[in-house]
Design an enzyme around this catalytic site. Structure first.
Site, PDB file in Angstrom:
ATOM      1  N   SER A  95     -33.246 -58.452  18.539  1.00 45.92           N
ATOM      2  CA  SER A  95     -33.421 -57.123  19.102  1.00 45.92           C
ATOM      3  C   SER A  95     -32.214 -56.554  20.885  1.00 45.92           C
ATOM      4  CB  SER A  95     -34.272 -56.123  19.579  1.00 45.92           C
ATOM      5  OG  SER A  95     -35.026 -56.403  17.873  1.00 45.92           O
ATOM      6  N   LYS A 170     -32.129 -49.369  17.295  1.00 38.93           N
ATOM      7  CA  LYS A 170     -33.354 -49.993  17.414  1.00 38.93           C
ATOM      8  C   LYS A 170     -34.380 -49.503  19.075  1.00 38.93           C
ATOM      9  CE  LYS A 170     -36.745 -53.404  17.490  1.00 38.93           C
ATOM     10  NZ  LYS A 170     -37.704 -53.157  16.800  1.00 38.93           N
ATOM     11  N   LYS A 238     -39.370 -56.154  26.646  1.00 35.62           N
ATOM     12  CA  LYS A 238     -37.917 -56.151  26.776  1.00 35.62           C
ATOM     13  C   LYS A 238     -36.629 -55.207  26.998  1.00 35.62           C
ATOM     14  CE  LYS A 238     -36.170 -58.331  23.254  1.00 35.62           C
ATOM     15  NZ  LYS A 238     -35.783 -57.731  21.834  1.00 35.62           N
TER      16      LYS A 238
HETATM   17  P1  NAD Z   1     -39.355 -65.555  18.674  1.00 33.58           P
HETATM   18  O1  NAD Z   1     -39.796 -65.649  21.120  1.00 33.58           O
HETATM   19  O2  NAD Z   1     -40.501 -65.873  18.378  1.00 33.58           O
HETATM   20  O3  NAD Z   1     -38.280 -66.269  18.756  1.00 33.58           O
HETATM   21  C1  NAD Z   1     -36.906 -66.877  18.818  1.00 33.58           C
HETATM   22  C2  NAD Z   1     -36.785 -68.227  18.757  1.00 33.58           C
HETATM   23  O4  NAD Z   1     -35.021 -68.821  19.249  1.00 33.58           O
HETATM   24  C3  NAD Z   1     -37.643 -69.072  19.127  1.00 33.58           C
HETATM   25  O5  NAD Z   1     -38.197 -69.962  18.314  1.00 33.58           O
HETATM   26  C4  NAD Z   1     -36.914 -70.078  20.236  1.00 33.58           C
HETATM   27  O6  NAD Z   1     -36.919 -71.325  20.245  1.00 33.58           O
HETATM   28  C5  NAD Z   1     -35.387 -69.399  19.946  1.00 33.58           C
HETATM   29  N1  NAD Z   1     -34.286 -69.522  21.475  1.00 33.58           N
HETATM   30  C6  NAD Z   1     -34.457 -69.344  21.454  1.00 33.58           C
HETATM   31  N2  NAD Z   1     -33.764 -69.545  22.701  1.00 33.58           N
HETATM   32  C7  NAD Z   1     -32.626 -70.809  22.129  1.00 33.58           C
HETATM   33  C8  NAD Z   1     -31.321 -71.266  22.141  1.00 33.58           C
HETATM   34  N3  NAD Z   1     -30.830 -71.229  23.058  1.00 33.58           N
HETATM   35  N4  NAD Z   1     -31.275 -71.945  20.622  1.00 33.58           N
HETATM   36  C9  NAD Z   1     -32.389 -72.409  20.289  1.00 33.58           C
HETATM   37  N5  NAD Z   1     -33.128 -71.620  19.702  1.00 33.58           N
HETATM   38  C10 NAD Z   1     -33.534 -70.808  21.206  1.00 33.58           C
HETATM   39  O7  NAD Z   1     -38.975 -64.304  18.848  1.00 33.58           O
HETATM   40  P2  NAD Z   1     -39.563 -63.179  17.638  1.00 33.58           P
HETATM   41  O8  NAD Z   1     -40.952 -62.746  17.531  1.00 33.58           O
HETATM   42  O9  NAD Z   1     -39.012 -64.210  16.026  1.00 33.58           O
HETATM   43  O10 NAD Z   1     -38.465 -61.928  18.170  1.00 33.58           O
HETATM   44  C11 NAD Z   1     -36.831 -62.166  17.773  1.00 33.58           C
HETATM   45  C12 NAD Z   1     -36.184 -60.591  17.731  1.00 33.58           C
HETATM   46  O11 NAD Z   1     -36.669 -59.809  16.958  1.00 33.58           O
HETATM   47  C13 NAD Z   1     -36.594 -60.399  19.508  1.00 33.58           C
HETATM   48  O12 NAD Z   1     -35.042 -59.908  19.380  1.00 33.58           O
HETATM   49  C14 NAD Z   1     -37.416 -59.324  18.634  1.00 33.58           C
HETATM   50  O13 NAD Z   1     -37.270 -58.347  20.191  1.00 33.58           O
HETATM   51  C15 NAD Z   1     -36.714 -59.443  17.504  1.00 33.58           C
HETATM   52  N6  NAD Z   1     -38.152 -57.848  17.083  1.00 33.58           N
HETATM   53  C16 NAD Z   1     -39.651 -58.697  16.850  1.00 33.58           C
HETATM   54  C17 NAD Z   1     -39.937 -57.914  16.200  1.00 33.58           C
HETATM   55  C18 NAD Z   1     -41.543 -58.968  15.822  1.00 33.58           C
HETATM   56  O14 NAD Z   1     -42.573 -58.411  15.570  1.00 33.58           O
HETATM   57  N7  NAD Z   1     -42.140 -59.947  16.653  1.00 33.58           N
HETATM   58  C19 NAD Z   1     -40.276 -57.321  15.580  1.00 33.58           C
HETATM   59  C20 NAD Z   1     -39.086 -56.649  15.819  1.00 33.58           C
HETATM   60  C21 NAD Z   1     -38.045 -56.915  16.052  1.00 33.58           C
END
Ligand code: NAD
Length: 294
Positions: A95, A170, A238
């Site tokens: 997102s 979104k 965010k």
């Molecule tokens: P998260 O922080 O758990 O996962 C993000 C991952 O990206 C982490 O494992 C991190 O190590 C990795 N990462 C970050 N920078 C990196 C880089 N430079 N190189 C390699 N890996 C890297 O977040 P999430 O909850 O999985 O969310 C991911 C996306 O989905 C976000 O944009 C969030 O807004 C969206 N989202 C999340 C949810 C939820 O309920 N968690 C629901 C809908 C949408």
């Protein structure tokens, strides 16, 4: 067909595991080794960098926190753009700001790499079940090509418009969820302080016009004082930051979003940024010196 998956967080891990279960070959990368290992254990190959993943894949999926991380992973040193084959396609499921989706896609197009933006709604439980709602922006033919892949992670995938339209959708979703939680919190605190059981109020209104998916998902958790995420306040901050930047950029004032943003900011200052966004009720509880319980 081989799929590359970058970003194995709360959402990326179950989503990538569902692709493996559906029979796709997968090469994965996250900067945290334990997250890579968890998916490798299920049958994925290990990638050493975004460039390496892209060079070994026909389709690359990213599931990263926000616009700066997507730009770094896709366009930065050792990024997807350096490894991706001509004609391959990036599905960015993070997102992020719609403007960032357009910027990244323009840079990729210079190297004949295609892109769709495909953020999701539904959170970790639906990522595990493979029943996410997926909102897509991009070319119709690219969407159709990616649909079987999207269908392994979601129960619905809707093409909303050109690149960036998935993320605009979104953001609209995140406005409605945030304002809905705030309205529900205000109402339940009023009931509690007036001496009427919040549970009775919830049961009385949930079948009427005030009923909502948000009410059914969050009111029981609030009354049980369960604030484990779910969807963290930090992530909603965010998203609302992206809403405000995007809205003001196109000339849309956002009075309700801005109010809820300040409530979330106050909770973050109180150290609650890692709690579920349902903890918004605590903002109201503090103002009224009352707790919403069953
Ligand atoms: P998260 O922080 O758990 O996962 C993000 C991952 O990206 C982490 O494992 C991190 O190590 C990795 N990462 C970050 N920078 C990196 C880089 N430079 N190189 C390699 N890996 C890297 O977040 P999430 O909850 O999985 O969310 C991911 C996306 O989905 C976000 O944009 C969030 O807004 C969206 N989202 C999340 C949810 C939820 O309920 N968690 C629901 C809908 C949408």
């Amino acid at each position: 067909m081989k799929i590359g998956f970058i970003g194995l967080g709360i959402m990326g891990r179950p989503m990538s595991k569902n692709l493996l279960k559906a029979g796709y070959e997968l090469v994965v990368y996250d900067r945290n080794k334990w997250k890579r290992d968890e998916v490798i254990k299920e049958g994925a190959e290990e990638g050493t960098s975004p460039k390496d993943v892209a060079s070994r894949s026909d389709v690359i999926i990213t599931m990263l926190p926000n616009s700066p991380q997507v730009k770094e992973v896709v366009l930065g040193n050792g990024g997807v753009i350096e490894g991706a084959k001509e004609g391959s396609i990036l599905i960015d499921m993070s997102s992020i700001a719609p403007l960032a989706s357009r910027e990244v896609s323009e840079k990729l197009a210079e190297k004949k790499i295609r892109m769709i933006d495909a953020p999701v709604s539904g959170g970790e439980p639906k990522a595990i079940d493979g029943t996410l709602s997926i909102m897509v922006g991009g070319e119709e033919k690219d969407f159709e090509e990616c649909l079987p892949i999207l269908k392994t992670m979601g129960s619905s995938a809707v093409l909303c418009g050109e690149i960036g339209a998935g993320n605009v959708t979104k953001l609209a979703n995140q406005i409605m969820v945030a304002v809905n939680i705030a309205g529900m919190s205000e109402a339940l605190v009023l009931a509690a302080k007036s001496g009427v059981s919040p549970e009775k109020v919830y049961n009385a209104v949930r079948g009427g016009l005030a009923g909502s998916t948000v009410l059914d998902a969050k009111a029981p958790l609030i009354m049980d004082r369960k604030f484990d995420p779910g969807f963290r306040i930090d992530l909603h901050i965010k998203d609302l930051g992206n809403v405000i930047e995007t809205g003001h950029g196109v000339g849309v004032p956002l009075p309700l979003t801005s109010s809820v943003m300040e409530m979330f900011q106050a909770l973050k200052v109180d150290g609650l940024g890692s709690e579920d966004h349902g903890a918004l009720v605590k903002f109201y509880e503090k103002l009224s010196h009352i707790e919403v319980t069953r």
